[in-house]
Structure formats: C-alpha cells, structure tokens
Enzyme design. Structure first.
Site, PDB file in Angstrom:
ATOM      1  N   HIS A   1       4.797  19.085  51.788  1.00  0.00           N
ATOM      2  CA  HIS A   1       5.559  19.417  53.002  1.00  0.00           C
ATOM      3  C   HIS A   1       6.806  20.254  52.685  1.00  0.00           C
ATOM      4  O   HIS A   1       7.198  21.116  53.463  1.00  0.00           O
ATOM      5  CB  HIS A   1       5.959  18.107  53.676  1.00  0.00           C
TER       6      HIS A   1
ATOM      7  N   CYS B   1       5.427  23.920  51.906  1.00  0.00           N
ATOM      8  CA  CYS B   1       4.318  24.424  52.718  1.00  0.00           C
ATOM      9  C   CYS B   1       4.661  25.760  53.374  1.00  0.00           C
ATOM     10  O   CYS B   1       5.773  25.951  53.876  1.00  0.00           O
ATOM     11  CB  CYS B   1       3.987  23.407  53.802  1.00  0.00           C
TER      12      CYS B   1
ATOM     13  N   CYS C   1       1.969  24.697  62.439  1.00  0.00           N
ATOM     14  CA  CYS C   1       1.926  23.456  61.654  1.00  0.00           C
ATOM     15  C   CYS C   1       0.772  22.545  62.087  1.00  0.00           C
ATOM     16  O   CYS C   1       0.484  22.409  63.281  1.00  0.00           O
ATOM     17  CB  CYS C   1       3.261  22.740  61.827  1.00  0.00           C
TER      18      CYS C   1
ATOM     19  N   CYS D   1      -0.920  21.766  45.066  1.00  0.00           N
ATOM     20  CA  CYS D   1      -1.977  22.609  45.646  1.00  0.00           C
ATOM     21  C   CYS D   1      -1.376  23.853  46.295  1.00  0.00           C
ATOM     22  O   CYS D   1      -1.996  24.916  46.298  1.00  0.00           O
ATOM     23  CB  CYS D   1      -2.782  21.835  46.686  1.00  0.00           C
TER      24      CYS D   1
ATOM     25  N   CYS E   1      -4.993  13.502  49.448  1.00  0.00           N
ATOM     26  CA  CYS E   1      -5.970  12.901  48.527  1.00  0.00           C
ATOM     27  C   CYS E   1      -5.380  12.711  47.131  1.00  0.00           C
ATOM     28  O   CYS E   1      -6.010  12.114  46.264  1.00  0.00           O
ATOM     29  CB  CYS E   1      -7.247  13.729  48.466  1.00  0.00           C
TER      30      CYS E   1
END
Ligand code: SF4
Length: 366
Positions: A235, A238, A262, A277, A299
C-alpha cells in the site's frame, strides 16, 4: 548416485556472473560481494543436493519456478545445484524415485525445499506418497537437511489448504501461530520462508545463491521471511495510492472513468501485504496483480487465505493516525471529504502495524 536430469546444460562464466549479479541486486547487497559470490557458485556448481518435496499443493510454485527466464530454472537446477528429487520435474518415478529420495536423505547436508501444506489431521493420512504420509516424509527429510526452505503460502503458513478439513499447516506456522511439530526434528536448522501464491522464482534463486555463497541465511523477519523481499508494504508503494488518498475507488468494473483507480473497495488487501511485488513484478517483470487490475490478496501474509477471503470483498477498515477509522462509505469518491477527515497521504494501517514493529499477532478475524 546419478543426478536426475532434464537436459544437458552447461553454465558458462557469463551465466554465473548473471546469476550472481541478479542475486546481489535482489538481496540489496553490495557489488563488492560479486567475486566471492561467483567463486562460491563456481566451486559449488552441481554439488549442493536439493530435495524438493510436494505435499498438499497445486504445483503452482513448481510451475512458477520452472517458467523463470533469467536465469533459467533449468540452469539453476542442473548446473548450480544437484536436484535429487522433485516429483514434477524429475524423469524417474515409482521405486526409482523413492530410492533417490532415501539415498539423498541418508547422505544428509542437502537443501530441503518444501512445496504444499502438510496435512496433520487423521495422522497425516490425507496425503501419502509411496506409502508414507507427507507429514512423516517432511520430518525425515528435515532431520538431515542443512537448510529448509518452505516455498509458497501453503508450505509456509498453511495457505488455502488450511481452510479445508485436513488440518493443514506450514512447516513452522499455522497462520501466524507457531506450531512446534517439527522443532525437535529440524533441530534449530535455518528455515527461510518464501510465501506468496505461487512462489516468486527470483526470491528462491537469491536465497539459494546467498546460502551457497555465505553459508548463512539473509536477515529474516518474525515469520522467517527475508526482509529484502518482505520488508515493504504494498500500500505504501502502490502506483494507485494517489487514487486511494484522493478517494477514487473502483466500484464498477465496467466504468471506463474508473480505470486505474484504487482497488480497495474491490477487496484489495494491499494495506496488509508486506512484499516487493510492486517493484519485482511477475512473469519476468511484465506485471503483477494490481497492475493487471486485480486486487492484492495479501498472499505473502500468514493469514492468507482464511482471514483475507473473499478476494473481492473489503474485509478490514483502514485506521487513522491517533485512532478511529476512515469512514470509507462516506468519503468514497469525494476528495473534499477525504481532506476533511484529515487522511491524505498520512493514512495509517492500524492492523499489522505492531507486526511490522516486531510483535507477533494472533491468528485473527476482522
Ligand atoms: Fe494499491 Fe490496494 Fe492500497 Fe489501493 S488499497 S492503493 S490498490 S494497495
């Protein structure tokens, strides 16, 4: 003992340099370690034995690893390490395969990669291979391993199978709770957890290279995840964070005006997901979930999947500095309201902040 082979493949010095350079960058290490790393890789080439076990899994981590292009999984498996047992990748089957596993365990000192959850219910009988329960196979293999690397969400914390009836666990954890079934067997050996569903191939390559070079594990967090990969919050990094702060949330997948907004109201768990990621990406750095317009499922977290499902539903509220919650239904789509409640870029995520500060959290529901 003969090694299992996929193809004839030879790593040259250029390949070694590529793998070493990539691993340094992934782990955030200085380039000064390059000569040491290359030397260690060349010296070790083809020697360190690896056992890769698969239990209650979908083989997605194997698929993810075998699909890596830079460096190729085949070059890692066949030239840098000696893959002795891997149910999906090896050519042998049946008695021959089980014999290879037994012989390697007898020799000891190998790298043990575990994929898939470990069913503990019904004395482990939900998953048996070659007449043995996976629970016992993991125990035997762990007892003589040099280092243990559970990969993917299932082998690390139980993952999706943990939600089912098999009473499944990861190697060390069931969700956020440490279980001690393998403690005595593992005998204090280093354990490096590499969650996400599936495994990111680069993370495994980097920790293997680190271990082969230094004989140690990289710095880990309280869930034994390498900080280099799991130390940052999705977050906070992002590309859609500006839309979150401005109160622009996707509510209608079909509305072209909402493209790129979002995904929080569509179930994004990015505010609780510690991973990289956002910069590492997937599919050889092509994209990742949020870039592909899918909410982050967190995950990488021990609570996945049980506490973070359903995927497309908002499960938790975002907290405000000093207490209180963002009244998301009121502020949705209204920049002025967001400003009025004083959120902006200073929004805090209440849940898991203590976790980042090093405290363990219980396995909890929202
Ligand atoms: Fe990105 Fe999800 Fe946070 Fe929105 S809620 S900014 S999509 S991580």
């Amino acid at each position: 003992m003969e090694e299992l082979s996929l193809h004839s493949h030879q790593l040259n010095r250029r390949d070694f340099l590529k793998i070493a350079g990539m691993s340094l960058a992934l782990l955030g290490l200085s380039k000064a370690f390059m000569p040491q790393m290359v030397k260690a890789l060349e010296k070790q080439a083809g020697k360190p034995a690896v056992i890769w076990l698969e239990g209650q899994d979908c083989a997605g981590c194997t698929e993810s690893f075998l699909n890596s292009l830079e460096p190729t999984a085949v070059s890692i498996l066949l030239d840098t390490i000696s893959l002795r047992y891997h149910e999906t990748a090896m050519a042998a089957s049946g008695y021959l395969a089980e014999e290879a596993l037994e012989q390697t365990i007898e020799e000891g000192g190998y790298i043990l990669v575990i994929e898939g959850a470990i069913p503990m219910g019904a004395d482990g009988l939900y998953c048996t291979i070659g007449g043995k329960t996976f629970r016992d196979i993991v125990g035997e293999a762990a007892s003589k391993a040099a280092v243990i690397v559970p990969v993917g969400s299932c082998a690390t914390y139980g993952g999706i199978p943990r939600s089912g009836p098999t009473d499944s666990v990861g190697f060390q954890f069931r969700g956020t709770q440490k279980h001690h079934y393998y403690d005595a067997i593992a005998g204090g050996k280093p354990v490096i957890n590499l969650p996400t569903c599936p495994l990111h191939p680069e993370r495994l390559v980097a920790v293997l290279v680190h271990y082969l070079t230094f004989g140690t594990v990289p710095p880990l967090d309280q869930f034994n995840r390498p900080l280099a990969f799991y130390g940052t919050l999705q977050h906070d990094n992002c590309e859609r964070r500006g839309h979150f702060d401005a109160g622009r949330f996707i509510t209608d997948w079909g509305d072209p005006n909402q493209i790129g907004w979002c995904l929080y109201l569509k179930g994004c768990k990015g505010p609780w997901a510690y991973q990289d990621c956002w910069k590492r990406k997937w599919n050889n750095r092509v994209n990742y979930c949020i870039q592909a317009n899918a909410p982050c499922t967190a995950c990488s977290e021990p609570e996945f999947f049980e506490s973070f499902s359903p995927v497309y539903e908002r499960r938790f509220d975002v907290g405000l500095p000093g207490g209180g919650k963002v009244e998301i239904d009121k502020i949705m789509g209204t920049v002025a309201a967001v400003t009025a409640v004083g959120t902006g870029a200073n929004l805090l995520i209440d849940r898991h902040m203590e976790k980042k500060n090093g405290e363990k959290t219980g396995d909890k529901e929202a």
